[in-house]
Design an enzyme around this catalytic site. Sequence first.
Site, PDB file in Angstrom:
ATOM      1  N   GLU A 142      -0.048 -23.458  25.664  1.00  0.00           N
ATOM      2  CA  GLU A 142       1.317 -23.351  25.115  1.00  0.00           C
ATOM      3  C   GLU A 142       2.212 -24.506  25.562  1.00  0.00           C
ATOM      4  O   GLU A 142       3.362 -24.293  25.954  1.00  0.00           O
ATOM      5  CB  GLU A 142       1.920 -21.993  25.506  1.00  0.00           C
ATOM      6  CG  GLU A 142       1.080 -20.823  25.004  1.00  0.00           C
ATOM      7  CD  GLU A 142       1.512 -19.462  25.529  1.00  0.00           C
ATOM      8  OE1 GLU A 142       2.541 -19.370  26.216  1.00  0.00           O
ATOM      9  OE2 GLU A 142       0.817 -18.465  25.246  1.00  0.00           O
ATOM     10  N   ASN A 185      -4.715 -24.584  24.017  1.00  0.00           N
ATOM     11  CA  ASN A 185      -4.617 -23.219  23.496  1.00  0.00           C
ATOM     12  C   ASN A 185      -3.147 -22.907  23.216  1.00  0.00           C
ATOM     13  O   ASN A 185      -2.267 -23.258  23.997  1.00  0.00           O
ATOM     14  CB  ASN A 185      -5.160 -22.273  24.592  1.00  0.00           C
ATOM     15  CG  ASN A 185      -5.321 -20.839  24.152  1.00  0.00           C
ATOM     16  OD1 ASN A 185      -5.977 -20.578  23.152  1.00  0.00           O
ATOM     17  ND2 ASN A 185      -4.743 -19.904  24.894  1.00  0.00           N
ATOM     18  N   HIS A 221      -1.945 -14.085  17.834  1.00  0.00           N
ATOM     19  CA  HIS A 221      -1.071 -12.907  18.020  1.00  0.00           C
ATOM     20  C   HIS A 221      -0.311 -12.706  16.708  1.00  0.00           C
ATOM     21  O   HIS A 221       0.720 -13.339  16.469  1.00  0.00           O
ATOM     22  CB  HIS A 221      -0.111 -13.126  19.189  1.00  0.00           C
ATOM     23  CG  HIS A 221      -0.797 -13.221  20.506  1.00  0.00           C
ATOM     24  ND1 HIS A 221      -1.477 -12.160  21.061  1.00  0.00           N
ATOM     25  CD2 HIS A 221      -0.946 -14.259  21.367  1.00  0.00           C
ATOM     26  CE1 HIS A 221      -2.004 -12.530  22.221  1.00  0.00           C
ATOM     27  NE2 HIS A 221      -1.700 -13.804  22.421  1.00  0.00           N
ATOM     28  N   GLU A 250      -6.992 -14.987  21.392  1.00  0.00           N
ATOM     29  CA  GLU A 250      -6.188 -13.853  21.904  1.00  0.00           C
ATOM     30  C   GLU A 250      -5.775 -12.929  20.761  1.00  0.00           C
ATOM     31  O   GLU A 250      -4.625 -12.485  20.686  1.00  0.00           O
ATOM     32  CB  GLU A 250      -4.933 -14.370  22.620  1.00  0.00           C
ATOM     33  CG  GLU A 250      -5.219 -15.361  23.729  1.00  0.00           C
ATOM     34  CD  GLU A 250      -3.983 -15.818  24.480  1.00  0.00           C
ATOM     35  OE1 GLU A 250      -2.903 -15.200  24.317  1.00  0.00           O
ATOM     36  OE2 GLU A 250      -4.085 -16.806  25.231  1.00  0.00           O
TER      37      GLU A 250
HETATM   38  O1  G3I Z   1       1.421  -7.279  38.441  1.00  0.00           O
HETATM   39  C1  G3I Z   1       2.706  -6.709  38.218  1.00  0.00           C
HETATM   40  C2  G3I Z   1       2.802  -5.344  38.863  1.00  0.00           C
HETATM   41  O2  G3I Z   1       2.691  -5.490  40.237  1.00  0.00           O
HETATM   42  C3  G3I Z   1       4.138  -4.705  38.497  1.00  0.00           C
HETATM   43  O3  G3I Z   1       4.150  -3.395  38.970  1.00  0.00           O
HETATM   44  C4  G3I Z   1       4.335  -4.669  36.993  1.00  0.00           C
HETATM   45  C5  G3I Z   1       5.683  -4.145  36.600  1.00  0.00           C
HETATM   46  O4  G3I Z   1       6.093  -4.613  35.353  1.00  0.00           O
HETATM   47  O5  G3I Z   1       4.221  -5.994  36.485  1.00  0.00           O
HETATM   48  C6  G3I Z   1       2.948  -6.586  36.716  1.00  0.00           C
HETATM   49  O6  G3I Z   1       2.912  -7.882  36.170  1.00  0.00           O
HETATM   50  C7  G3I Z   1       2.827  -7.940  34.754  1.00  0.00           C
HETATM   51  C8  G3I Z   1       1.523  -8.632  34.378  1.00  0.00           C
HETATM   52  O7  G3I Z   1       1.473  -8.823  32.983  1.00  0.00           O
HETATM   53  C9  G3I Z   1       0.302  -7.803  34.792  1.00  0.00           C
HETATM   54  O8  G3I Z   1       0.327  -6.569  34.181  1.00  0.00           O
HETATM   55  C10 G3I Z   1       4.006  -8.749  34.252  1.00  0.00           C
HETATM   56  O9  G3I Z   1       5.212  -8.020  34.470  1.00  0.00           O
HETATM   57  C11 G3I Z   1       3.848  -9.051  32.784  1.00  0.00           C
HETATM   58  O10 G3I Z   1       4.862  -9.958  32.402  1.00  0.00           O
HETATM   59  C12 G3I Z   1       2.484  -9.679  32.525  1.00  0.00           C
HETATM   60  O11 G3I Z   1       2.384  -9.873  31.133  1.00  0.00           O
HETATM   61  C13 G3I Z   1       1.329 -10.718  30.733  1.00  0.00           C
HETATM   62  C14 G3I Z   1       1.886 -11.907  29.966  1.00  0.00           C
HETATM   63  O12 G3I Z   1       0.830 -12.709  29.501  1.00  0.00           O
HETATM   64  C15 G3I Z   1       2.797 -12.757  30.847  1.00  0.00           C
HETATM   65  O13 G3I Z   1       3.184 -13.904  30.205  1.00  0.00           O
HETATM   66  C16 G3I Z   1       0.411  -9.922  29.823  1.00  0.00           C
HETATM   67  O14 G3I Z   1      -0.237  -8.899  30.583  1.00  0.00           O
HETATM   68  C17 G3I Z   1      -0.633 -10.845  29.188  1.00  0.00           C
HETATM   69  O15 G3I Z   1      -1.312 -10.125  28.178  1.00  0.00           O
HETATM   70  C18 G3I Z   1       0.051 -12.037  28.542  1.00  0.00           C
HETATM   71  O16 G3I Z   1      -0.933 -12.872  28.025  1.00  0.00           O
HETATM   72  C19 G3I Z   1      -0.452 -14.032  27.323  1.00  0.00           C
HETATM   73  C20 G3I Z   1      -1.480 -15.122  27.498  1.00  0.00           C
HETATM   74  O17 G3I Z   1      -1.756 -15.332  28.866  1.00  0.00           O
HETATM   75  C21 G3I Z   1      -1.025 -16.414  26.834  1.00  0.00           C
HETATM   76  N1  G3I Z   1      -0.691 -16.196  25.461  1.00  0.00           N
HETATM   77  C22 G3I Z   1       0.252 -15.092  25.199  1.00  0.00           C
HETATM   78  C23 G3I Z   1      -0.268 -13.810  25.812  1.00  0.00           C
HETATM   79  C24 G3I Z   1       0.637 -12.653  25.476  1.00  0.00           C
HETATM   80  O18 G3I Z   1       1.918 -12.827  26.036  1.00  0.00           O
END
Ligand code: G3I
Length: 340
Positions: A142, A185, A221, A250
């Site tokens: 990105e 990517n 997405h 993804e």
């Molecule tokens: O690990 C913490 C946890 O300790 C806490 O309790 C919880 C409370 O909200 O948050 C947890 O972290 C989260 C993490 O995912 C793991 O679950 C973050 O808040 C959350 O922001 C994070 O989101 C991820 C996101 O990337 C962040 O940018 C998504 O799971 C993940 O699917 C997403 O993946 C991205 C790709 O890497 C790149 N392309 C877009 C795609 C979708 O956004």
Amino acid sequence: MTTTSTQVGLRALADERLHIGTAVTGGGQPGSAGLLADDERYRQVLAREFSSLTAENQMKWQWLRPSPEAFDFTAADAIVDAAQAHGQQVRGHTLLWHNQNPDWLAAGHYDAQELRTILRTHIHTVVGRYAGRIGHWDVINEVFDDNAQLRTEQNPWLAALGPQIIADVFTWAHEADPSALLFGNDYAVERIGAKSDAWYGLLQDLLARGVPVHGFGVQGHLDLAHGYPEDLEQNLRRFADLGLHTAITELDIRGLVDSPAGQAGLDEAQLATQAQWYARLVRTALAVPGCGSVTVWGVLDEQSWVPGWFPGTGGALLMHGDYEPKPAYHAVAEALRAGP
Ligand code: G3I
């Protein structure tokens, strides 16, 4: 008795023609292997259905780098070990991104030279650790914004080190594992348009300069409300014509949900359209030379990132509830049976 797709599994239907992948759910705390460690059913579904695994979060800086000095490979190792045990490939995600960097990175007020060293050490260490076991890396993720401009302010690496760092990170990854295929990517690059054009130009330029770059990952997405990306195949083919591998990295297709966030919740019409889109994407991937994989971004609707980020939408994946296959799952299976 007829054999159902879920008895066979998507990976068997895809055979050698295409890798069918999923993101390994990365909820929970950094350091924890999450569902992969705790849920036998999840492990079984992963092993039966998919021939490629991507870490949803567990190979991002936030997870791998608890401090400037330390690496924590607990969760990442669990994915790579599981993949090896089940004959799956791994896509590494990701080495340079503007999101999910650890707090210490900004708080440290590092100068450019220090940041360069931190980045090079990270790439050499992480890619080197999995050399021969992670065959594909999303090296840069990105790097273009929604206006197709390089994220020269938002991305801490580009901000400090300039766009020329992009060639260096590919070179460092290649040094650490000459056999890995190295990808750029991004999202919103399914169609031919300003953003995919920007990637085309960047990758073409890197190739012309002899930088070791091998592929372009289109995240996929998608939103049912935004229409199907009709020129996806044409778009992938122009990257293939540059000599690059491509992949759908993804994939999820979200719709409007009328039930609590995270439930499947799509009405019949949306489920049917979603199934058509999934099947079409798989047929496109089968048809484009060098398109090696289609990865869905998670297994269950309930585990998807979508409802949390786009409230009121969801139902984006192939299964829900107790691993019930949705119409989209069956459509993917049928597309794999039928070929392009
Ligand atoms: O690990 C913490 C946890 O300790 C806490 O309790 C919880 C409370 O909200 O948050 C947890 O972290 C989260 C993490 O995912 C793991 O679950 C973050 O808040 C959350 O922001 C994070 O989101 C991820 C996101 O990337 C962040 O940018 C998504 O799971 C993940 O699917 C997403 O993946 C991205 C790709 O890497 C790149 N392309 C877009 C795609 C979708 O956004």
